[in-house]
Write a protein that holds these residues in place. Structure first.
Motif, PDB file in Angstrom:
ATOM      1  N   PRO A 224       1.092  -1.243   0.267  1.00 21.87           N
ATOM      2  CA  PRO A 224       0.135   0.089   0.129  1.00 21.87           C
ATOM      3  C   PRO A 224       1.023   1.533  -0.096  1.00 21.87           C
ATOM      4  O   PRO A 224       1.977   1.476   0.831  1.00 21.87           O
ATOM      5  CB  PRO A 224      -0.812  -0.044   1.014  1.00 21.87           C
ATOM      6  N   LEU A 225       0.563   2.166  -0.303  1.00 21.19           N
ATOM      7  CA  LEU A 225       1.057   3.397   0.084  1.00 21.19           C
ATOM      8  C   LEU A 225       0.265   4.662  -1.032  1.00 21.19           C
ATOM      9  O   LEU A 225      -1.016   4.203  -0.691  1.00 21.19           O
ATOM     10  CB  LEU A 225       1.992   3.557  -1.743  1.00 21.19           C
ATOM     11  N   PHE A 226      -0.026   5.648  -0.159  1.00 17.83           N
ATOM     12  CA  PHE A 226      -0.179   6.653  -0.182  1.00 17.83           C
ATOM     13  C   PHE A 226      -0.209   7.989  -0.750  1.00 17.83           C
ATOM     14  O   PHE A 226       1.505   8.198  -0.591  1.00 17.83           O
ATOM     15  CB  PHE A 226      -0.973   6.845   1.088  1.00 17.83           C
TER      16      PHE A 226
ATOM     17  N   LEU B 261      -5.420   5.225   0.043  1.00 14.13           N
ATOM     18  CA  LEU B 261      -4.204   3.779   0.021  1.00 14.13           C
ATOM     19  C   LEU B 261      -4.665   3.107  -1.495  1.00 14.13           C
ATOM     20  O   LEU B 261      -5.584   3.260  -2.661  1.00 14.13           O
ATOM     21  CB  LEU B 261      -4.657   2.934   1.289  1.00 14.13           C
ATOM     22  N   TYR B 262      -3.729   3.295  -2.244  1.00 11.71           N
ATOM     23  CA  TYR B 262      -3.272   2.972  -3.146  1.00 11.71           C
ATOM     24  C   TYR B 262      -2.535   1.524  -3.481  1.00 11.71           C
ATOM     25  O   TYR B 262      -1.341   1.469  -2.815  1.00 11.71           O
ATOM     26  CB  TYR B 262      -2.473   3.828  -4.205  1.00 11.71           C
ATOM     27  N   MET B 263      -2.851   0.443  -4.182  1.00 13.17           N
ATOM     28  CA  MET B 263      -2.158  -0.946  -3.853  1.00 13.17           C
ATOM     29  C   MET B 263      -3.071  -1.840  -5.132  1.00 13.17           C
ATOM     30  O   MET B 263      -4.122  -1.493  -5.734  1.00 13.17           O
ATOM     31  CB  MET B 263      -2.343  -0.957  -2.561  1.00 13.17           C
ATOM     32  N   PRO B 264      -2.008  -2.647  -5.268  1.00 16.79           N
ATOM     33  CA  PRO B 264      -2.260  -3.956  -6.024  1.00 16.79           C
ATOM     34  C   PRO B 264      -3.186  -4.316  -5.157  1.00 16.79           C
ATOM     35  O   PRO B 264      -3.251  -4.799  -3.941  1.00 16.79           O
ATOM     36  CB  PRO B 264      -0.708  -4.918  -7.237  1.00 16.79           C
TER      37      PRO B 264
ATOM     38  N   GLN C 203      -6.518  -0.587  -6.931  1.00 17.31           N
ATOM     39  CA  GLN C 203      -6.952   0.262  -6.314  1.00 17.31           C
ATOM     40  C   GLN C 203      -7.079   0.695  -5.692  1.00 17.31           C
ATOM     41  O   GLN C 203      -5.763   1.449  -5.210  1.00 17.31           O
ATOM     42  CB  GLN C 203      -7.877  -0.787  -5.205  1.00 17.31           C
ATOM     43  N   MET C 204      -7.560   2.428  -5.466  1.00 13.89           N
ATOM     44  CA  MET C 204      -7.746   3.053  -3.954  1.00 13.89           C
ATOM     45  C   MET C 204      -8.569   2.496  -3.404  1.00 13.89           C
ATOM     46  O   MET C 204      -9.981   2.331  -3.909  1.00 13.89           O
ATOM     47  CB  MET C 204      -8.470   4.371  -5.021  1.00 13.89           C
ATOM     48  N   LEU C 205      -8.323   2.893  -2.129  1.00 15.66           N
ATOM     49  CA  LEU C 205      -9.731   2.108  -0.967  1.00 15.66           C
ATOM     50  C   LEU C 205      -9.207   3.738  -0.395  1.00 15.66           C
ATOM     51  O   LEU C 205      -8.196   3.732   0.424  1.00 15.66           O
ATOM     52  CB  LEU C 205      -9.057   1.416   0.048  1.00 15.66           C
ATOM     53  N   ASP C 206     -10.536   3.843   0.294  1.00 12.18           N
ATOM     54  CA  ASP C 206     -10.094   5.126   1.094  1.00 12.18           C
ATOM     55  C   ASP C 206     -10.705   4.872   2.704  1.00 12.18           C
ATOM     56  O   ASP C 206     -12.452   4.485   3.002  1.00 12.18           O
ATOM     57  CB  ASP C 206     -10.813   6.183   0.871  1.00 12.18           C
TER      58      ASP C 206
END
Lengths: 505, 144
Positions: free
Chosen positions: A385-387, A399-402, A417-420
């Motif tokens: 996860p990155l941001f 968060l942005y992550m595979p 995906q982006m997950l908030d």
């Protein structure tokens, strides 16, 4: 901290359990079999993600971009990962053992130019000359090992890469950063930040602070010492400070996390019984609690707070923030200790294996009561996860992550995906059933200060067409798919971590 | 003058005394080849020790300081009394009189032991030990 432990023992006669306690056990080597891996590759093309790299250098190769790249998207995505797994009929069993290859994907003039170069560590050069592996590895017992001076003789520089002050560094867990030429990717050599800090670990996931300086750690317990070395590096890549933090007990860690005021280290308890390589000898100890060390950035020479929290394993962290006397840390939480100890072990030997049983979790540290707890967020099938680092320090980040979406041809990620976590909103792009999607790095839009205004750049592997590629997406419209994609005429194995060096930002 | 650690300086005095002694009942010559140094700079500090010397509780039986001499540097110990010994070599590459180490005491200069044990710690005496009898011995030490 026992600063002179190795030396005193070297000169006085006592022995010490150190990095390679079982080097005498070479005859018991558990060699992987390259032929078995190749046989597996026939039925499972996705194993290309763990395939021996086909050359020690790729490119420069320029390919046209499909789609339209934003005009102000400019720079180079650097990535690093294990790439050299086999020599002389011997295949590493542990993914982390492969020698590092650094890639540079440079965007410019409607095209992408790719280079990949093996990091020319002393280990890689020695084994190139010998035509076989002869150096201790992190997760595989290698037969016929040569004696080495210190950990840097075994350094694979294979985990991540970063630019600081225009200088490019390749990093792994247990050794020095190796400096590379940022354009040609030629290896300059290991970095000595200060003479007494030579060959000490400069771990693979340093964190950039808002002031442009960088924090990092090195786990001295991996070298047979004790404590955690805390690094503070200036924006110009000069050393600001180095401090040894006391640890109560050995704890494994791969990365750490920061808030505006604090650094947070999650130490995973393990038992170490010498029986081969480091990862063969270590056993996570789920019956014991994890220790959490919190260090104030303003006082980096000591641990400000210690917490205990239920056992979990975590390699990678997302964001962390502080609000109302609580530090909240986002991480990818693993419960399968063996998978965490050797991710994709089956794939390394050419077999099907389970996808990682990991999920997003929040570690909540109550600064007033001293209590810590996990909140599992129920989001599974994720890693890396990155941001956007511009997110204010008192609130949660997107968060942005595979991830994995729908049917998949591999026990790996096929989507991004982006997950908030704050709102539960999710935005996904699926690359395809057979595409392997890696870490996606957030790139802020130049001139904008609005969090999440920017792009994601991530690498993908298409094993069915034997090609590696790169995609750029609008971070706020991920489901629309990539704005631009570029495919190389060749493929190389999966990597771990990347860093985008933005031009003109 | 460069500072020489006590453990390496002391043996020279010991040697001077030993030379005056009557030849031991049984003794042999050691011819030691030091290989694989990473540079030709500085000096090798070579110590011949028994178990007590290895443990640091006694002075070395003998010690030498010498400059690297190409791919292989030879050093000779004549008339070593029969017994069990180990050799320890430090390559003091920058000539500051000691084995440089980092903050946790890991060597950042070269070192080597008899038998070339493949361990990343100080070998045990048994791992590095060899027996001296009546016959001359040739020993190889690879500097790591």
């Amino acid at each position: 901290m026992d600063r002179r432990r190795f030396l005193r023992n070297l000169l006085s006669g006592a022995t010490v359990v150190a990095l390679g306690p079982a080097l005498l056990h070479g005859a018991d080597a558990l060699a992987g079999d390259p032929a078995e891996f190749s046989a597996g590759l026939v039925d499972r093309p996705y194993l290309a993600g763990w395939r021996q790299v086909s050359a020690n250098a790729f490119g420069p190769t320029t390919v046209q971009i499909e789609g339209r790249l934003p005009a102000n998207f400019a720079g180079t995505l650097y990535r690093n990962g294990p790439a050299w797994f086999e020599r002389d009929g011997f295949r590493y069993e542990h993914w982390f053992d492969g020698d590092g290859m650094v890639h540079g994907w440079r965007f410019g003039d409607g095209a992408v130019t790719h280079r990949g170069r093996m990091v020319q560590t002393p280990k890689f050069q020695r084994e190139q000359r010998a035509g076989r592996f002869n150096t201790m590895a992190a997760g595989t017992t290698v037969p016929g090992q040569v004696a080495i001076r210190n950990n840097d003789d075994a350094n694979t520089a294979n985990t991540s890469v970063v630019t600081i002050g225009g200088r490019l560094f390749a990093m792994s867990e247990a050794g020095s950063a190796f400096e590379l030429d940022p354009d040609a990717l030629d290896t300059i050599g290991p970095v000595t930040w200060r003479p007494d800090l030579q060959a000490l670990p400069f771990s693979a996931n340093p964190l950039r602070d808002r002031d442009g300086s960088w924090w990092n750690f090195g786990a001295l317990s991996m070298l047979g010492g004790s404590g955690l070395l805390l690094w503070h590096i200036g924006a110009d890549a000069s050393l600001i400070g180095a401090h040894v933090l006391e640890m109560d007990a050995p704890g494994y860690l791969h990365a750490f996390v920061q808030t505006d005021r604090h650094l947070v280290f999650l130490l995973m308890p393990y038992d170490f019984t010498p029986s081969g390589s480091f990862f063969e000898s270590m056993r996570f100890a789920p019956q014991r609690a994890c220790t959490v060390l919190v260090v104030e950035k303003a006082a980096p020479d000591r641990v400000a707070r210690r917490f205990e929290v239920d056992f979990a394993m975590a390699y990678h962290f997302g964001d962390a923030f502080e609000r109302a006397g609580e530090i909240v840390v986002r991480t990818v939480h693993h419960r399968d200790v063996e998978h965490a100890r050797s991710p994709h072990r089956a794939a390394m030997s050419g077999h099907d294996g389970p996808a990682p049983a990991a999920q997003l979790a929040e570690l909540r540290l109550d600064v007033h009561s001293g209590r810590a707890r996990w909140d599992l967020l129920g989001v599974t099938g994720i890693e890396f996860p990155l941001f956007d680092a511009r997110t204010p320090g008192d609130r949660s980040a997107r968060l942005y992550m595979p991830t994995t979406e729908g049917e998949t041809g591999a026990p790996y990620f096929n989507a991004v995906q982006m997950l908030d976590p704050a709102s539960g909103r999710r935005d996904v792009h699926r690359y395809g059933r057979d595409i392997l999607a890696e870490e996606h790095v957030f790139v802020p839009r130049p001139g904008s200060t609005r969090p999440d205004d920017g792009w994601l750049v991530g690498t993908v592997l298409d094993p069915t067409r034997n090609r590696s590629g790169i995609a750029v997406l609008d971070a706020q419209h991920i489901a629309n798919g990539p704005l631009a994609t570029a495919w190389l005429p060749y493929a190389f194995p999966l990597g771990f971590h990347g860093h985008f060096a933005q031009t003109g930002a | 003058m460069r500072r020489i650690p006590a453990s390496f300086a002391a043996p020279f005095a010991v040697l001077a005394v030993a030379a005056a002694l009557a030849a031991p009942v049984q003794a042999a010559d050691l011819d030691v080849s030091i290989r694989e140094a990473r540079s030709q700079s500085g000096q090798f500090q070579v110590a011949l020790v028994d178990a007590a010397g290895y443990a640091g509780s006694a002075a070395p039986v003998a010690a030498r300081l010498l400059s690297p001499a190409g791919a292989v540097t030879h050093v000779r110990f004549d008339g070593v009394p029969a017994g069990r010994y180990a050799l320890m070599v430090i390559h003091d590459e920058n000539g500051n009189g000691r084995l440089d180490t980092n903050l946790v005491g890991m060597p950042v200069e070269g070192y080597g032991f008899s038998n070339n044990p493949r361990v990343m710690r100080k070998p045990t005496f048994d791992e590095a030990a060899f027996d001296v009898g009546a016959d001359a011995l040739a020993l190889d030490i690879a500097i790591r």
